[in-house]
Enzyme design. Structure first.
Site, mmCIF file in Angstrom:
data_model
loop_
_atom_site.group_PDB
_atom_site.id
_atom_site.type_symbol
_atom_site.label_atom_id
_atom_site.label_comp_id
_atom_site.label_asym_id
_atom_site.label_seq_id
_atom_site.Cartn_x
_atom_site.Cartn_y
_atom_site.Cartn_z
ATOM 1 N N ASP A 1 0.950 -1.201 0.026
ATOM 2 C CA ASP A 1 0.050 -0.130 -0.083
ATOM 3 C C ASP A 1 0.813 1.191 0.124
ATOM 4 O OD1 ASP A 1 -1.831 2.027 0.422
ATOM 5 O OD2 ASP A 1 -2.951 0.637 1.951
ATOM 6 N N HIS B 1 -6.704 10.549 6.066
ATOM 7 C CA HIS B 1 -7.998 9.821 6.520
ATOM 8 C C HIS B 1 -9.060 11.030 6.943
ATOM 9 C CE1 HIS B 1 -6.186 5.899 6.656
ATOM 10 N NE2 HIS B 1 -7.179 5.543 6.068
ATOM 11 N N GLU C 1 -11.110 1.123 -1.051
ATOM 12 C CA GLU C 1 -10.158 0.136 -0.894
ATOM 13 C C GLU C 1 -10.803 -1.047 -0.202
ATOM 14 O OE1 GLU C 1 -7.238 0.910 2.287
ATOM 15 O OE2 GLU C 1 -7.988 2.655 2.605
HETATM 16 MN MN MN Z 1 -3.669 2.702 1.300
HETATM 17 MN MN MN Z 2 -6.402 4.289 2.043
#
Ligand code: MN
Ligand code: MN
Length: 290
Positions: free
Chosen positions: A81, A160, A185
């Protein structure tokens, strides 16, 4: 904002695809992490968060540890990621590879979940449509969605923020708003479908500044403020603090100054796949990390 987000996305997808070539039996997790992060920098971007390399039943938030000796084995389910940014505008993208083996249904199915869901990620569309589509694909594959891992909005220097985008069927009424940046995701597993923190954290971010009395802790905090601008960092980047590092990080976490992100494991300890792309919600949405 648009140009920065698009360029960050191009770099993130290039680096992500390079990293997939690094995932093979015998490769060291430490070397993969260091190579990916060096490539982000040499491509002209900032690192939005330490590259997450989460293996098998570990679903997310893992990265190479200081002096990490882990070596990939044939059949490991490896999620990479990658996060890049330009001037705080972030691209967030992930892929899953099975080390030394072709993709299995866990990987093929999560790919289908994401590609089907992305068709509905557009301004004015209900956010719940994403979960409905992903859950439908997961059901058809006889796999479970990891329910407490969700898609999210991306703010400037904020990984986030804003909307939360569940990957399961839900009745939330929100809609995607124009000009926002979001990360979709899905995570799939053949286990129960939830992730819990284990007793290890590698990744941290600044929560709120407060006065600190311990000199070394103050020094670390100064570095965080100056170098990270609110973005996450990891222990591996702070090797220079030596044996004091755990003490300092625990102190700052206990005082609410730092947030720690525990490594997340699928609760039934079954393997997990993930796939993620970032979308810029203009009239004709742009998948920046395609
Ligand atoms: Mn990610
Ligand atoms: Mn993410």
């Amino acid at each position: 904002m648009i140009d920065e987000a698009i360029t960050a996305g191009k770099v993130a997808s290039k680096v992500r695809d390079l990293s997939l070539k690094l995932v093979k039996p015998g490769a060291k997790v430490f070397d993969i992490a260091e190579k990916i992060e060096a490539k982000i920098i040499s491509s002209g971007c900032g690192i939005a968060f330490p590259v997450n390399i989460s293996i098998n039943e570990l679903a997310a938030h893992d990265t190479a540890m200081i002096n990490d000796k882990r070596v990939l084995k044939k059949g490991d389910v490896v999620k990479v990621d990658v996060g890049t940014h330009i001037d705080g505008f972030i691209a967030d993208t992930a892929r899953t590879v099975i080390a030394g083996e072709p993709n299995n249904s866990l990987v093929i199915c999560v790919e289908k979940c994401l590609s089907n869901a992305l068709k509905f990620v557009r301004p004015g569309e209900k956010i719940s449509k994403v979960g409905e589509v992903i859950q439908g694909v997961a059901d058809s594959c006889d796999l479970s969605v990891v329910k407490n891992l969700v898609g999210h909005g991306l703010g400037r220097y904020n990984v986030h923020t804003g909307v939360s985008i569940p990957n399961y069927k839900n009745n939330e009424s929100g809609v995607f708003k124009k000009d926002e940046l979001v990360a979709i995701e899905p995570y799939l597993t053949d286990g129960t479908g939830s992730a819990v923190g284990i007793n290890r954290a590698e990744i941290y971010s600044l929560n709120r500044l407060k006065p600190v009395r311990v000199r070394k802790a103050r020094e670390l905090l100064d570095w965080v403020v100056k170098e990270r601008n609110g973005l996450p960092f990891c222990k591996r980047w702070l090797n220079g603090y030596g044996k004091q590092l755990d003490f300092i990080l625990n102190l700052l976490t206990r005082q609410g100054i730092l947030t720690e992100y525990k490594v997340l494991r699928e609760v039934s300890e079954k393997r997990v796949s993930q796939r993620e792309d970032t979308v810029l919600l203009v009239d004709k949405p742009i998948i920046t990390t395609k």
